[in-house]
Design a protein around this motif. Structure first.
Motif, PDB file in Angstrom:
ATOM      1  N   GLU A   1       0.824  -1.203   0.000  1.00 26.05           N
ATOM      2  CA  GLU A   1       0.000   0.000   0.000  1.00 26.05           C
ATOM      3  C   GLU A   1       0.868   1.267   0.000  1.00 26.05           C
ATOM      4  O   GLU A   1       0.804   2.070  -0.894  1.00 26.05           O
ATOM      5  CB  GLU A   1      -0.937  -0.007   1.216  1.00 26.05           C
ATOM      6  CG  GLU A   1      -1.928  -1.163   1.235  1.00 26.05           C
ATOM      7  CD  GLU A   1      -2.997  -1.068   0.172  1.00 26.05           C
ATOM      8  OE1 GLU A   1      -3.135   0.010  -0.452  1.00 26.05           O
ATOM      9  OE2 GLU A   1      -3.708  -2.066  -0.031  1.00 26.05           O
ATOM     10  N   LEU A   2       1.643   1.465   1.053  1.00 19.58           N
ATOM     11  CA  LEU A   2       2.490   2.646   1.213  1.00 19.58           C
ATOM     12  C   LEU A   2       1.713   3.936   0.997  1.00 19.58           C
ATOM     13  O   LEU A   2       2.085   4.803   0.203  1.00 19.58           O
ATOM     14  CB  LEU A   2       3.696   2.585   0.255  1.00 19.58           C
ATOM     15  CG  LEU A   2       4.777   1.585   0.638  1.00 19.58           C
ATOM     16  CD1 LEU A   2       5.908   1.603  -0.377  1.00 19.58           C
ATOM     17  CD2 LEU A   2       5.326   1.854   2.026  1.00 19.58           C
ATOM     18  N   ASP A   3       0.587   4.045   1.697  1.00 17.16           N
ATOM     19  CA  ASP A   3      -0.203   5.264   1.635  1.00 17.16           C
ATOM     20  C   ASP A   3       0.246   6.214   2.744  1.00 17.16           C
ATOM     21  O   ASP A   3       1.016   5.856   3.625  1.00 17.16           O
ATOM     22  CB  ASP A   3      -1.687   4.931   1.777  1.00 17.16           C
ATOM     23  CG  ASP A   3      -2.195   4.127   0.594  1.00 17.16           C
ATOM     24  OD1 ASP A   3      -1.751   4.403  -0.543  1.00 17.16           O
ATOM     25  OD2 ASP A   3      -3.019   3.222   0.801  1.00 17.16           O
ATOM     26  N   GLY A   4      -0.258   7.429   2.687  1.00 17.25           N
ATOM     27  CA  GLY A   4       0.145   8.424   3.666  1.00 17.25           C
ATOM     28  C   GLY A   4       1.431   9.113   3.250  1.00 17.25           C
ATOM     29  O   GLY A   4       1.961   8.897   2.154  1.00 17.25           O
ATOM     30  N   LEU A   5       1.934   9.952   4.123  1.00 12.41           N
ATOM     31  CA  LEU A   5       3.146  10.711   3.829  1.00 12.41           C
ATOM     32  C   LEU A   5       4.371   9.868   4.158  1.00 12.41           C
ATOM     33  O   LEU A   5       4.511   9.368   5.269  1.00 12.41           O
ATOM     34  CB  LEU A   5       3.161  12.001   4.647  1.00 12.41           C
ATOM     35  CG  LEU A   5       4.184  13.065   4.243  1.00 12.41           C
ATOM     36  CD1 LEU A   5       4.074  13.423   2.776  1.00 12.41           C
ATOM     37  CD2 LEU A   5       4.009  14.301   5.107  1.00 12.41           C
ATOM     38  N   LEU A   6       5.248   9.698   3.182  1.00  7.36           N
ATOM     39  CA  LEU A   6       6.431   8.851   3.339  1.00  7.36           C
ATOM     40  C   LEU A   6       7.586   9.684   3.873  1.00  7.36           C
ATOM     41  O   LEU A   6       7.897  10.753   3.339  1.00  7.36           O
ATOM     42  CB  LEU A   6       6.801   8.213   1.999  1.00  7.36           C
ATOM     43  CG  LEU A   6       5.644   7.509   1.269  1.00  7.36           C
ATOM     44  CD1 LEU A   6       6.129   6.946  -0.060  1.00  7.36           C
ATOM     45  CD2 LEU A   6       5.037   6.417   2.140  1.00  7.36           C
ATOM     46  N   ALA A   7       8.250   9.190   4.906  1.00  7.63           N
ATOM     47  CA  ALA A   7       9.314   9.945   5.566  1.00  7.63           C
ATOM     48  C   ALA A   7      10.666   9.270   5.365  1.00  7.63           C
ATOM     49  O   ALA A   7      10.766   8.041   5.358  1.00  7.63           O
ATOM     50  CB  ALA A   7       9.020  10.078   7.060  1.00  7.63           C
ATOM     51  N   PHE A   8      11.688  10.095   5.221  1.00  2.00           N
ATOM     52  CA  PHE A   8      13.050   9.623   4.993  1.00  2.00           C
ATOM     53  C   PHE A   8      13.945  10.175   6.096  1.00  2.00           C
ATOM     54  O   PHE A   8      14.502  11.264   5.967  1.00  2.00           O
ATOM     55  CB  PHE A   8      13.542  10.085   3.619  1.00  2.00           C
ATOM     56  CG  PHE A   8      13.010   9.261   2.482  1.00  2.00           C
ATOM     57  CD1 PHE A   8      13.883   8.589   1.637  1.00  2.00           C
ATOM     58  CD2 PHE A   8      11.663   9.131   2.271  1.00  2.00           C
ATOM     59  CE1 PHE A   8      13.397   7.806   0.596  1.00  2.00           C
ATOM     60  CE2 PHE A   8      11.155   8.359   1.235  1.00  2.00           C
ATOM     61  CZ  PHE A   8      12.030   7.689   0.392  1.00  2.00           C
ATOM     62  N   PRO A   9      14.061   9.447   7.218  1.00  2.00           N
ATOM     63  CA  PRO A   9      14.819   9.960   8.360  1.00  2.00           C
ATOM     64  C   PRO A   9      16.269  10.294   8.020  1.00  2.00           C
ATOM     65  O   PRO A   9      16.912   9.626   7.204  1.00  2.00           O
ATOM     66  CB  PRO A   9      14.750   8.806   9.371  1.00  2.00           C
ATOM     67  CG  PRO A   9      13.523   8.047   9.003  1.00  2.00           C
ATOM     68  CD  PRO A   9      13.442   8.145   7.510  1.00  2.00           C
TER      69      PRO A   9
END
Length: 313
Positions: A7-15
């Motif tokens: 799915e990978l829905d929503g806001l994706l974050a890259f720490p």
């Protein structure tokens, strides 16, 4: 092999990847960084990728970052990890990601060399090898796909999506249309991502061609702004998007473009301004000057002023 639907829905974050004063890996600060992303509502984390200075990390550091991220998240959000470089290095990275329990891999382009479209597809095949972990292929120089070669990725079961960091929206339109026109569940479920730096600036254009998912570097230091923009995009609220673009994102991009590598350096500097213990960047990236950091602080402050005015309406 049938992979579960991704799915990978929503806001994706890259720490960010925090370092100590002598540029050693700071895993305790990284754990705090990860927790802050989860608490802010990130839909998934992509660790040790571009914003996380993938190219500056040793294999052991990658493994340690993945292990700590999985420990902190404890299954609350998916944890993906970067892999890439030369063919053998990419293959080892994907195998290590699967062994380390990552939910998936972002496969960055080959290192130093380029090849024809068929060679790029073969590179992906070789890098994946016998691994079964889901893989998103990063479409950017020197790994730029044609519509036909991108469609060939459907023949590699582990590949679940394509992330565009090349920035040619006409080419991306042809890639998306070519894949979506294939009459199969595989083609219909294939994921597309906008992976350009400060992706919010191009988000409206990419959403119009069916690429609404994107990763937000701004989530590293101003998640409130990042989530408000993401919500406005989902709702088609052009007024809110334009207000945040004019008052925050465009000035940030203008500063980012002053120096190569600032797509990461400025993010780390902004995180430090907000009190996060992320340290400096590893070379060849460089830190902003004091004058640039001062302007960065003003831009971030202005961004929160715009956000406040939006929420007051």
């Amino acid at each position: 092999m049938a992979l579960p639907k991704i799915e990978l829905d929503g806001l994706l974050a890259f720490p960010l990847t925090p370092f100590t004063e002598d540029l050693e890996l700071n895993l305790d600060a990284f754990a705090e960084n990860v927790e802050s992303h989860v608490a802010a509502g990130a839909g998934a984390l992509f660790v040790a990728c571009g914003t996380g200075e993938f190219s500056a990390l040793a294999a052991g550091e990658h493994a340690a970052i993945l292990a700590r991220a999985r420990e902190v998240t404890a299954g609350r959000v998916p944890v993906w990890v970067g892999a890439g470089g030369g063919a053998a290095t990419a293959r080892a990275g994907i195998a290590a990601a699967q062994e380390g329990g990552a939910d998936g891999v972002l496969l960055l382009p080959p290192y130093l060399v380029s090849g024809p479209p068929a060679g790029l597809v073969d590179h992906v095949r070789f890098a994946i090898g016998e691994s079964t972990i889901p893989v998103i292929v990063y479409h950017r120089s020197p790994g730029v796909f044609t519509p036909a070669s991108a469609a060939t990725l459907l023949d590699i079961p582990s590949v679940v999506g394509l992330k565009d960091g090349f920035g040619d929206i006409e080419l991306m339109t042809r890639i998306v249309t070519t894949i979506r026109s294939i009459d199969s569940d595989r083609a219909r479920e294939f994921l597309f991502f906008n992976g350009l730096p400060t992706a919010e600036v191009s988000a409206k254009a990419y959403a119009s061609i069916g690429v609404a998912r994107y990763s937000s570097a701004v989530h590293c230091f101003a998640p409130e702004i990042a989530h408000r923009f993401h919500r406005a995009l989902a709702e088609g609220d052009v007024a809110v998007m334009d207000a945040l673009l004019a008052g925050f994102y465009l000035p940030l991009v203008a500063l980012r473009d002053e120096t190569p590598g600032f797509a990461v350096s400025l993010v780390k500097s902004a995180a430090r301004l907000r009190g996060d213990k992320v340290g400096s960047v590893r070379p060849p990236l460089v830190e902003p000057t004091p004058e640039q950091i001062d302007r960065l602080g003003q831009i971030v402050e202005q961004g929160f002023t715009v956000l406040k005015s939006i929420e007051a309406v």
